[in-house]
Design an enzyme around this catalytic site. Structure first.
Site, PDB file in Angstrom:
ATOM      1  N   CYS A   1       0.813  -1.226   0.000  1.00  0.00           N
ATOM      2  CA  CYS A   1       0.000   0.000   0.000  1.00  0.00           C
ATOM      3  C   CYS A   1       0.845   1.274   0.000  1.00  0.00           C
ATOM      4  O   CYS A   1       0.342   2.348  -0.316  1.00  0.00           O
ATOM      5  CB  CYS A   1      -0.947   0.002   1.190  1.00  0.00           C
ATOM      6  SG  CYS A   1      -2.117  -1.349   1.124  1.00  0.00           S
TER       7      CYS A   1
ATOM      8  N   HIS B   1      -3.441   7.351   2.411  1.00  0.00           N
ATOM      9  CA  HIS B   1      -3.823   6.040   1.895  1.00  0.00           C
ATOM     10  C   HIS B   1      -5.216   5.716   2.438  1.00  0.00           C
ATOM     11  O   HIS B   1      -5.522   5.999   3.597  1.00  0.00           O
ATOM     12  CB  HIS B   1      -2.799   4.994   2.354  1.00  0.00           C
ATOM     13  CG  HIS B   1      -3.230   3.598   2.073  1.00  0.00           C
ATOM     14  ND1 HIS B   1      -3.702   3.211   0.839  1.00  0.00           N
ATOM     15  CD2 HIS B   1      -3.284   2.486   2.869  1.00  0.00           C
ATOM     16  CE1 HIS B   1      -4.022   1.932   0.884  1.00  0.00           C
ATOM     17  NE2 HIS B   1      -3.780   1.475   2.104  1.00  0.00           N
TER      18      HIS B   1
ATOM     19  N   ASN C   1     -10.172  -0.091  -0.179  1.00  0.00           N
ATOM     20  CA  ASN C   1      -8.714   0.019  -0.151  1.00  0.00           C
ATOM     21  C   ASN C   1      -8.160  -0.515  -1.477  1.00  0.00           C
ATOM     22  O   ASN C   1      -8.201  -1.721  -1.723  1.00  0.00           O
ATOM     23  CB  ASN C   1      -8.191  -0.804   1.046  1.00  0.00           C
ATOM     24  CG  ASN C   1      -6.685  -0.763   1.171  1.00  0.00           C
ATOM     25  OD1 ASN C   1      -5.985  -0.300   0.277  1.00  0.00           O
ATOM     26  ND2 ASN C   1      -6.184  -1.263   2.278  1.00  0.00           N
TER      27      ASN C   1
HETATM   28  N1  COA Z   1     -18.329  -8.274   9.256  1.00  0.00           N
HETATM   29  C1  COA Z   1     -18.743  -8.494  10.523  1.00  0.00           C
HETATM   30  N2  COA Z   1     -17.901  -8.811  11.528  1.00  0.00           N
HETATM   31  C2  COA Z   1     -16.591  -8.902  11.233  1.00  0.00           C
HETATM   32  C3  COA Z   1     -16.099  -8.689   9.925  1.00  0.00           C
HETATM   33  C4  COA Z   1     -17.025  -8.376   8.933  1.00  0.00           C
HETATM   34  N3  COA Z   1     -16.652  -8.134   7.656  1.00  0.00           N
HETATM   35  N4  COA Z   1     -14.760  -8.852   9.945  1.00  0.00           N
HETATM   36  C5  COA Z   1     -14.417  -9.143  11.212  1.00  0.00           C
HETATM   37  N5  COA Z   1     -15.524  -9.184  11.977  1.00  0.00           N
HETATM   38  C6  COA Z   1     -15.623  -9.476  13.422  1.00  0.00           C
HETATM   39  C7  COA Z   1     -14.435 -10.224  13.948  1.00  0.00           C
HETATM   40  O1  COA Z   1     -14.591 -11.613  13.742  1.00  0.00           O
HETATM   41  C8  COA Z   1     -14.473  -9.864  15.412  1.00  0.00           C
HETATM   42  O2  COA Z   1     -15.441 -10.641  16.050  1.00  0.00           O
HETATM   43  P1  COA Z   1     -15.197 -11.201  17.546  1.00  0.00           P
HETATM   44  O3  COA Z   1     -15.049  -9.975  18.406  1.00  0.00           O
HETATM   45  O4  COA Z   1     -16.413 -11.999  17.818  1.00  0.00           O
HETATM   46  O5  COA Z   1     -13.931 -12.005  17.476  1.00  0.00           O
HETATM   47  C9  COA Z   1     -14.986  -8.428  15.411  1.00  0.00           C
HETATM   48  O6  COA Z   1     -15.617  -8.233  14.121  1.00  0.00           O
HETATM   49  C10 COA Z   1     -13.886  -7.375  15.580  1.00  0.00           C
HETATM   50  O7  COA Z   1     -12.838  -7.671  14.714  1.00  0.00           O
HETATM   51  P2  COA Z   1     -11.542  -6.800  14.646  1.00  0.00           P
HETATM   52  O8  COA Z   1     -10.602  -7.360  13.631  1.00  0.00           O
HETATM   53  O9  COA Z   1     -11.006  -6.575  16.038  1.00  0.00           O
HETATM   54  O10 COA Z   1     -12.164  -5.406  14.128  1.00  0.00           O
HETATM   55  P3  COA Z   1     -11.506  -4.012  13.940  1.00  0.00           P
HETATM   56  O11 COA Z   1     -12.291  -2.977  14.650  1.00  0.00           O
HETATM   57  O12 COA Z   1     -10.010  -4.053  14.184  1.00  0.00           O
HETATM   58  O13 COA Z   1     -11.711  -3.731  12.370  1.00  0.00           O
HETATM   59  C11 COA Z   1     -10.437  -3.782  10.339  1.00  0.00           C
HETATM   60  C12 COA Z   1     -11.129  -4.615  11.418  1.00  0.00           C
HETATM   61  C13 COA Z   1      -9.748  -4.749   9.381  1.00  0.00           C
HETATM   62  C14 COA Z   1     -11.481  -2.969   9.619  1.00  0.00           C
HETATM   63  C15 COA Z   1      -9.392  -2.844  10.988  1.00  0.00           C
HETATM   64  O14 COA Z   1      -8.650  -3.564  11.940  1.00  0.00           O
HETATM   65  C16 COA Z   1      -8.434  -2.220  10.005  1.00  0.00           C
HETATM   66  O15 COA Z   1      -8.812  -1.403   9.204  1.00  0.00           O
HETATM   67  N6  COA Z   1      -7.142  -2.567  10.113  1.00  0.00           N
HETATM   68  C17 COA Z   1      -6.057  -1.864   9.432  1.00  0.00           C
HETATM   69  C18 COA Z   1      -6.027  -2.099   7.989  1.00  0.00           C
HETATM   70  C19 COA Z   1      -4.863  -1.384   7.412  1.00  0.00           C
HETATM   71  O16 COA Z   1      -4.574  -0.259   7.712  1.00  0.00           O
HETATM   72  N7  COA Z   1      -4.133  -2.041   6.582  1.00  0.00           N
HETATM   73  C20 COA Z   1      -2.953  -1.422   6.050  1.00  0.00           C
HETATM   74  C21 COA Z   1      -3.074  -1.217   4.637  1.00  0.00           C
HETATM   75  S1  COA Z   1      -3.587  -2.657   3.765  1.00  0.00           S
END
Ligand code: COA
Length: 327
Positions: free
Chosen positions: A114, A254, A284
């Protein structure tokens, strides 16, 4: 007066097919509410099965060349930042060189996930400042949809396809790329990876069965490092250039997560009206996200001559990077 590189044209392209959050509700156990709240994404573009990364590059590049008033044969170098190229070899940049008819240009790909567009901007800037080349086409392009496990709700809701391109030319004076900053920490390589298909795990029935040709991400761990790292990065980049946050006209981040973007803007005390945001429409798009957003704000007339523009990215590697531009 010092020699700089300056962006003289921008262009972008995204495939026609739109995949909305409600479309995804039918494929995996997710909801529009969850995706919107946690990421800010509402829809993303998906390439046709016949459409390749170099096809997307071609459309974005034609737009950028037209905006710059340049012909393809005038290009000295083509750099494509991508991690989802048409094939491992030859480079997508070579395929683009052929499609454009850029007969005088060298061509290579660059992979910093990214952060790829900003790594490419840094390379292009230094090529120009070194005096070896004059006209560079830099493209960030991805067809992420072909490397997604469409049954994995933790990744399939995040990514989209697209391309953005810029032309860079030499410039003397205050305007142009003021500085670029590149960083990495490979100890967290497994936070975001696509483990199959390389020399560690060459393609086999096992890699296919285990979905090793699809993106894996430790989302929450990545999120925490991204927020912390980007907040420091934007402050340091402005300090290095002795530019105050209040002097900034636009932040082009980004587009991975709206919560990360808002945290970065808050650290600079920047109103969201000065932040380019389009992830609700594209998701993204990895290395395409910054040039796509840049092209949108340029064409909307949101950037004026002499404005300070800050670009920042964070992604697999881990890698992160920034650039300050005087437009
Ligand atoms: N729909 C519903 N629930 C979902 C889901 C979806 N698409 N994806 C994950 N979940 C659930 C998980 O299973 C978890 O459930 P649990 O609490 O029962 O285990 C819960 O939602 C929370 O998951 P978590 O991964 O902690 O959520 P989050 O608030 O961290 O959000 C992202 C997830 C991926 C959106 C976030 O972490 C993110 O944006 N990360 C950074 C990405 C990034 O910057 N990448 C760099 C460039 S690629």
């Amino acid at each position: 007066m010092s020699l700089r590189s300056r962006i003289t044209g921008t262009g972008s392209y995204a495939p026609e097919t739109v995949l909305t959050n409600s479309d995804l509700e039918k494929k995996v156990d997710t909801s529009d509410e969850w995706i919107t709240e946690r990421t800010g994404i509402k829809e993303r573009r998906i390439a046709k099965s016949s459409e390749t990364t170099s096809d997307l590059c071609l459309e974005a590049s034609k737009n950028a060349l037209q905006a710059a008033g340049l012909k393809a044969w005038e290009l000295d170098l083509i750099i494509v930042a991508t991690m989802s190229g048409d094939m491992p070899m030859p480079s997508t940049a070579s395929l683009l060189q052929k499609k454009l008819g850029a007969k005088n240009a060298g061509a290579f790909d660059l992979n910093a996930a990214c952060s790829g567009f900003l790594y490419g901007l840094s390379a292009a800037d230094n090529f120009i400042k070194g005096g070896a080349v004059k006209r560079i086409l830099l493209v960030g392009a991805e067809v992420m949809s072909k490397f997604i496990d469409w049954k994995d709700r933790s990744t399939c809701v995040l990514f989209g396809d697209g391309a953005g391109a810029v032309t860079l030319e030499p410039s003397r004076g205050k305007r142009g790329v003021l500085s670029t900053h590149l960083y990495s920490d490979g100890s967290m390589w497994d936070f975001i990876c696509l483990p199959g298909g390389g020399s560690q795990h060459p393609p086999s029935s096992k890699t296919i069965k285990n979905k090793m040709h699809c993106i894996k991400m430790k989302g929450n761990e990545t999120f925490k490092v991204a927020v912390r790292t980007l907040e420091k990065l934007v402050v340091d980049t402005l300090k290095k250039n002795k530019v105050k946050p209040s002097e900034l006209s636009m932040l082009i981040p980004h587009q991975a997560n709206l919560r990360i973007i808002k945290a970065t803007a808050e650290r600079l005390d920047l109103p969201m009206s000065k932040v380019a945001v389009n992830l609700h429409r594209y998701g993204n798009t990895s290395s395409a996200s910054i040039p796509l957003a840049l092209d949108e704000v340029v064409r909307a007339g949101r950037i004026k001559k002499d404005d300070y523009i800050l670009l920042e990215a964070f992604g697999a590697g881990l890698t992160w990077a920034s650039a300050l531009i005087r437009w």
